[in-house]
Every structure is written in C-alpha cells, then in structure tokens.
Design an enzyme around this catalytic site. Sequence first.
Site, PDB file in Angstrom:
ATOM      1  N   THR A  38       0.842  -1.212   0.000  1.00  0.00           N
ATOM      2  CA  THR A  38       0.000   0.000   0.000  1.00  0.00           C
ATOM      3  C   THR A  38       0.863   1.243   0.000  1.00  0.00           C
ATOM      4  O   THR A  38       0.640   2.177  -0.767  1.00  0.00           O
ATOM      5  CB  THR A  38      -0.914  -0.011   1.247  1.00  0.00           C
ATOM      6  OG1 THR A  38      -1.770  -1.149   1.168  1.00  0.00           O
ATOM      7  CG2 THR A  38      -1.754   1.250   1.319  1.00  0.00           C
ATOM      8  N   GLY A 170     -14.286  11.643   7.351  1.00  0.00           N
ATOM      9  CA  GLY A 170     -13.168  11.254   8.206  1.00  0.00           C
ATOM     10  C   GLY A 170     -12.073  12.309   8.164  1.00  0.00           C
ATOM     11  O   GLY A 170     -11.492  12.568   7.112  1.00  0.00           O
ATOM     12  N   GLY A 172      -9.165  12.185   9.730  1.00  0.00           N
ATOM     13  CA  GLY A 172      -7.916  11.612  10.232  1.00  0.00           C
ATOM     14  C   GLY A 172      -6.777  11.967   9.290  1.00  0.00           C
ATOM     15  O   GLY A 172      -6.855  12.959   8.546  1.00  0.00           O
ATOM     16  N   ILE A 174      -5.517  10.493   6.471  1.00  0.00           N
ATOM     17  CA  ILE A 174      -5.799  10.490   5.031  1.00  0.00           C
ATOM     18  C   ILE A 174      -6.704  11.676   4.695  1.00  0.00           C
ATOM     19  O   ILE A 174      -6.466  12.391   3.717  1.00  0.00           O
ATOM     20  CB  ILE A 174      -6.455   9.153   4.603  1.00  0.00           C
ATOM     21  CG1 ILE A 174      -5.446   8.014   4.759  1.00  0.00           C
ATOM     22  CG2 ILE A 174      -6.963   9.234   3.162  1.00  0.00           C
ATOM     23  CD1 ILE A 174      -5.947   6.639   4.344  1.00  0.00           C
ATOM     24  N   HIS A 432      21.887  28.416  11.402  1.00  0.00           N
ATOM     25  CA  HIS A 432      20.987  29.514  11.058  1.00  0.00           C
ATOM     26  C   HIS A 432      21.139  29.840   9.578  1.00  0.00           C
ATOM     27  O   HIS A 432      22.266  29.847   9.081  1.00  0.00           O
ATOM     28  CB  HIS A 432      21.353  30.752  11.891  1.00  0.00           C
ATOM     29  CG  HIS A 432      20.530  31.956  11.553  1.00  0.00           C
ATOM     30  ND1 HIS A 432      19.221  32.090  11.966  1.00  0.00           N
ATOM     31  CD2 HIS A 432      20.834  33.074  10.832  1.00  0.00           C
ATOM     32  CE1 HIS A 432      18.755  33.245  11.519  1.00  0.00           C
ATOM     33  NE2 HIS A 432      19.702  33.858  10.830  1.00  0.00           N
TER      34      HIS A 432
HETATM   35  P1  NAD Z   1      -7.651   7.527  10.820  1.00  0.00           P
HETATM   36  O1  NAD Z   1      -7.929   6.525  11.855  1.00  0.00           O
HETATM   37  O2  NAD Z   1      -6.415   8.341  10.876  1.00  0.00           O
HETATM   38  O3  NAD Z   1      -8.866   8.577  10.747  1.00  0.00           O
HETATM   39  C1  NAD Z   1     -10.190   8.200  10.540  1.00  0.00           C
HETATM   40  C2  NAD Z   1     -11.079   9.314  11.041  1.00  0.00           C
HETATM   41  O4  NAD Z   1     -12.416   9.065  10.635  1.00  0.00           O
HETATM   42  C3  NAD Z   1     -11.089   9.430  12.558  1.00  0.00           C
HETATM   43  O5  NAD Z   1     -10.797  10.755  12.926  1.00  0.00           O
HETATM   44  C4  NAD Z   1     -12.523   9.035  12.930  1.00  0.00           C
HETATM   45  O6  NAD Z   1     -13.000   9.728  14.070  1.00  0.00           O
HETATM   46  C5  NAD Z   1     -13.297   9.421  11.683  1.00  0.00           C
HETATM   47  N1  NAD Z   1     -14.541   8.690  11.443  1.00  0.00           N
HETATM   48  C6  NAD Z   1     -14.763   7.360  11.624  1.00  0.00           C
HETATM   49  N2  NAD Z   1     -16.033   7.061  11.217  1.00  0.00           N
HETATM   50  C7  NAD Z   1     -16.592   8.209  10.766  1.00  0.00           C
HETATM   51  C8  NAD Z   1     -17.865   8.542  10.215  1.00  0.00           C
HETATM   52  N3  NAD Z   1     -18.801   7.631  10.004  1.00  0.00           N
HETATM   53  N4  NAD Z   1     -18.098   9.849   9.877  1.00  0.00           N
HETATM   54  C9  NAD Z   1     -17.153  10.787  10.062  1.00  0.00           C
HETATM   55  N5  NAD Z   1     -15.920  10.507  10.575  1.00  0.00           N
HETATM   56  C10 NAD Z   1     -15.650   9.244  10.925  1.00  0.00           C
HETATM   57  O7  NAD Z   1      -7.758   6.736   9.429  1.00  0.00           O
HETATM   58  P2  NAD Z   1      -7.383   7.161   7.948  1.00  0.00           P
HETATM   59  O8  NAD Z   1      -7.224   8.629   7.844  1.00  0.00           O
HETATM   60  O9  NAD Z   1      -8.386   6.470   7.088  1.00  0.00           O
HETATM   61  O10 NAD Z   1      -5.974   6.498   7.749  1.00  0.00           O
HETATM   62  C11 NAD Z   1      -5.835   5.070   7.837  1.00  0.00           C
HETATM   63  C12 NAD Z   1      -4.483   4.686   8.371  1.00  0.00           C
HETATM   64  O11 NAD Z   1      -3.481   5.013   7.445  1.00  0.00           O
HETATM   65  C13 NAD Z   1      -4.168   5.394   9.667  1.00  0.00           C
HETATM   66  O12 NAD Z   1      -3.721   4.480  10.606  1.00  0.00           O
HETATM   67  C14 NAD Z   1      -3.101   6.351   9.302  1.00  0.00           C
HETATM   68  O13 NAD Z   1      -2.177   6.548  10.356  1.00  0.00           O
HETATM   69  C15 NAD Z   1      -2.444   5.712   8.090  1.00  0.00           C
HETATM   70  N6  NAD Z   1      -1.941   6.782   7.238  1.00  0.00           N
HETATM   71  C16 NAD Z   1      -0.819   7.436   7.635  1.00  0.00           C
HETATM   72  C17 NAD Z   1      -0.331   8.473   6.884  1.00  0.00           C
HETATM   73  C18 NAD Z   1       0.888   9.195   7.351  1.00  0.00           C
HETATM   74  O14 NAD Z   1       1.559   8.714   8.224  1.00  0.00           O
HETATM   75  N7  NAD Z   1       1.224  10.355   6.821  1.00  0.00           N
HETATM   76  C19 NAD Z   1      -0.997   8.879   5.746  1.00  0.00           C
HETATM   77  C20 NAD Z   1      -2.146   8.213   5.388  1.00  0.00           C
HETATM   78  C21 NAD Z   1      -2.596   7.149   6.153  1.00  0.00           C
END
Ligand code: NAD
Length: 458
Positions: A38, A170, A172, A174, A432
């Site tokens: 992925t 969501g 989070g 992503i 710096h």
């Molecule tokens: P996440 O767990 O980071 O966020 C999901 C979000 O969706 C949460 O804030 C949650 O409260 C919200 N949510 C859940 N159900 C919902 C609903 N029905 N309606 C509205 N909001 C809702 O998951 P993600 O963003 O999908 O990412 C998946 C995984 O991939 C994570 O573990 C993340 O750390 C990883 N990821 C990491 C990076 C990075 O490190 N830069 C980048 C992309 C993904």
Amino acid sequence: MYQLAVIGAGPGGYEAAIRASQLGLSTALVERDALGGTCLNRGCIPTKALLHAAEVYQAAKEGEAFGVCAKELSLDEAVVFARKDAVVGNLRQGIAQLVKVNRIDLYEGTGCIEAPHRVRVGEAVIEAERILIATGSVPALPPIEGIELAATSDDLLGAKAIPQSLVIVGGGVIGVEFASLLTMLGRSVSVIEALDRLLPPLDREFGQSVSMNLKKAGAQVHTGARVTRICRAEAGLRIEFEAKGKPGACEAEAVLAAVGRRANTAGLFSEGFTVATERGRILVDERFETDVPGVYAIGDVAGGIQLAHAASAQGIACVEGIAGQKSGLRLDLIPSCVYTNPEIASVGLTADEAKAKGLEVKIGKVPMGANGRTQIAGGARGFVKVVVDAQTDVLLGAQMMCGRATDMIGEMNAAIANGLTRAQMLRAVRAHPTFEEAITEALEAVEGRAIHAAPVRH
Ligand code: NAD
C-alpha cells in the site's frame, strides 16, 4: 525447506525478508500484487508525489509575493499523474533489484497458509520453518446508506485526475492530507469528522491549527458530525449529515471515505487453519508470534499503529528475534507524520499523555512566526513544542507543526530513544537560518529563556 516465508511485500514484509537474508536465513517472499504494498503503490509515496506537485503549483500561484510572475498558470494533471507513476515505478524496480541481490525467492500469487509450516501459492507449495504474515490493511467503509458511491484513497490515487470538488468523510490522517492537496490546487473541499476535532489521536493543538489552516485555504470543516446518507445529485454526489444536532448537506463531484483501515486477511488461511484474531486483526505476543508457534505477524494486519515505518521496524525486530539477536529498536517510539502544509510531526508523549501517566512535566513551546526560515518560506501558522520530565530534565515528547517537521522529528526521536536530557540537547548549536533553530528555542522556552520570545517575568 526455507527458514522463513514472508507473506506480503509491503514495507513490513520486504524489509523483514531482506534483513532475514542478511542474517543468513533462506527466505521466500510471497506477493500477489505489486512490490512495495500500500505504502508504495496506493499510499505514502503516490500521495506525497501529488502533494509535492500541489506545493510547486501553490508556490507558483503565490509567486508574486516572491517576485515570481507565472502568467497563465495551469496544471497538467496528466503530467502530474505520470510523474507520480514514474516515481512509484522507480522505487518498485529498486525493491525488485534488492529482492534479487539478496537471493530472496519471490513467489507471485496469493499466499495461503495451509498448516504451520506450509504456504500454498497457486500450484506451488512453500515449506518453511517459520512464516511471517505481513499482509497489511485495506480501507474500511462505514455502514452508511449509499457508501458504495464513495471512493477510497486507493480509488483516488489510482485515478488519472484530481476531482474538482470533494467531500471527505473522516478527518484523520488520510482525510487532512487529501484536504490539504485539494485546497492547494484551489479545489473545493469539505471535511466531515465524527469526533470534536481533526486528527483526534494527536495533540489537540494540531487538530485546531489544521482546521484553521484548511478553513483559511477555503475548505469547509464540520466536526462532531455524523454522516447519515450519500446519494446521487446534480453536482455529482450529495452527502447529508448531522452536526451538533443540526442537519447539513454538501454536494461534490466525489466523496472520499477515509475512516480508517482494517486488517487484510482475505485468502490468507485455508479451511481448517487459522490464528487467533480480535476484530479482524491478528493477535501476537511481544515477539510478534501468533498463538500458532512459528507463525508470526507484523504491521497493519496485527493492528497497533498503522504506519509503514512501524511495520518495517516490527518486521526487522521480529526477524532479528527469530535469528537469535536482540533488536535495539525502540518499537514504543514511533513518530507520526502528517503531510499537510505546514507539515505535522509528533513523537513520544504529549503533555496530556504524560500527565495521565502521573508524570510531572514542563513544556517549552515557540510559535514559528519568529523563525527566520519560516518567514522566508512565507510559512503558515505553526509551532514547536517539547515535553520534559520536570524531575529529571529528560525529554519525553515533541510535537511540531512547521516546515520540514517530518524530517526534524528524527532528531527528537533519537534524543528520546537514548534518554537525553534537555541540557544535553542544548549542547548542540543549531545552524541559522533553519527551521531547526525552533528546537533550541523550544528547549530554552522550558525555562523561559527562548531568545526570540518576550521575557517571562517571575
Ligand atoms: P484515521 O484513523 O487516521 O482517521 C479516521 C477518522 O475518521 C477518525 O478521525 C474518525 O474519528 C473518523 N470517522 C470514523 N467514522 C466516521 C464517520 N462515520 N463519519 C465521520 N468521521 C468518521 O484513518 P485514515 O485517515 O483512514 O488512515 C488510515 C491509516 O493510514 C491510519 O492508521 C493512518 O495513520 C495511516 N496513514 C498514515 C499516513 C501518514 O503517516 N502520513 C498517511 C495516510 C494514512
């Protein structure tokens, strides 16, 4: 018979296979899709390639402030996607080469575990003393009416164009990375997050600042919002939600579901063989061994922090353990990086987490406004914060939102992993003009001695 069979060639699996080979274990690697998993094909790398193009575009758009005039600025999305594909292709080729030179046997197909020492890949049967499962995760879809109309990050990254408008379910990692990407390109974005802030697992200040930055860039952010329905509409799709007791709705060309990821175990076990799981994720002990001796699991499929570098570190530690070595990796210290603008990075304890553990802490925080490099880059709102044990002066955590935060967090992680004190970290003179100077300032701010801050009167 191989000494190790690794199933899944994402960053967790292929790095584990290479370390196993370095340690002299005869190793087989099984992958049904493209090498790199992925992260390389549908995650970190393509997202960052698109974000990089968006940053270049935004810099050109705002160029006048820097004396650069880019008349008739346009974005050729075909070139952007072709470049992303080229970056991914180069890195994938690199992994294929590494697999070859490390004399790892690559099996292409779905690895199905039939017994503790037997993996079937199509017609082939691999016998191995140990099996390491590193099959990662797939996007989870929430049980919402019309969710089948939504795209996942896999779909958007596999497409050939960026939508003109997007509603993201969501807020989070992503969610905010895609929101950042689209706002930089001047597209219309709405984020709908169920909890009371964006990036809920991270330090509260990140969520608040990201929300402010996104709104300033033109995005709509709805927190404490529950999506009730997705349906077709004139503009493409309509999404209905309830935020703080009030109904709301928005329309966009596409909807992105970014509500987390679930363990990927499809086709992994043959009938009659399984390992203990909990809500889909494989349960493992501190050596990453499942309840079946000789069968191990690391990375997203085993739950925990779903990050590429966490999976790689776990895979390497697991294999070192199998080879009888004690791994020196601090698996409890995994940095989190979010590629927004500015970047976000965090490692160790936040002040709230330290207090919840009963630790007395001191905080040092500086805003990036006084940092020369930030001013030069025309940087947005940001800060560097450090959390120090009040008794011992040992650094416990760091949170940053600033230019190059995702690179700078490494210095803080190295310090925390080695138990350095604030005074030890302050021995180093930082160059710096750099973003990193803010680290010195934040460490000094613990005692009210940051140079570029108003004096704290006692
Ligand atoms: P996440 O767990 O980071 O966020 C999901 C979000 O969706 C949460 O804030 C949650 O409260 C919200 N949510 C859940 N159900 C919902 C609903 N029905 N309606 C509205 N909001 C809702 O998951 P993600 O963003 O999908 O990412 C998946 C995984 O991939 C994570 O573990 C993340 O750390 C990883 N990821 C990491 C990076 C990075 O490190 N830069 C980048 C992309 C993904």
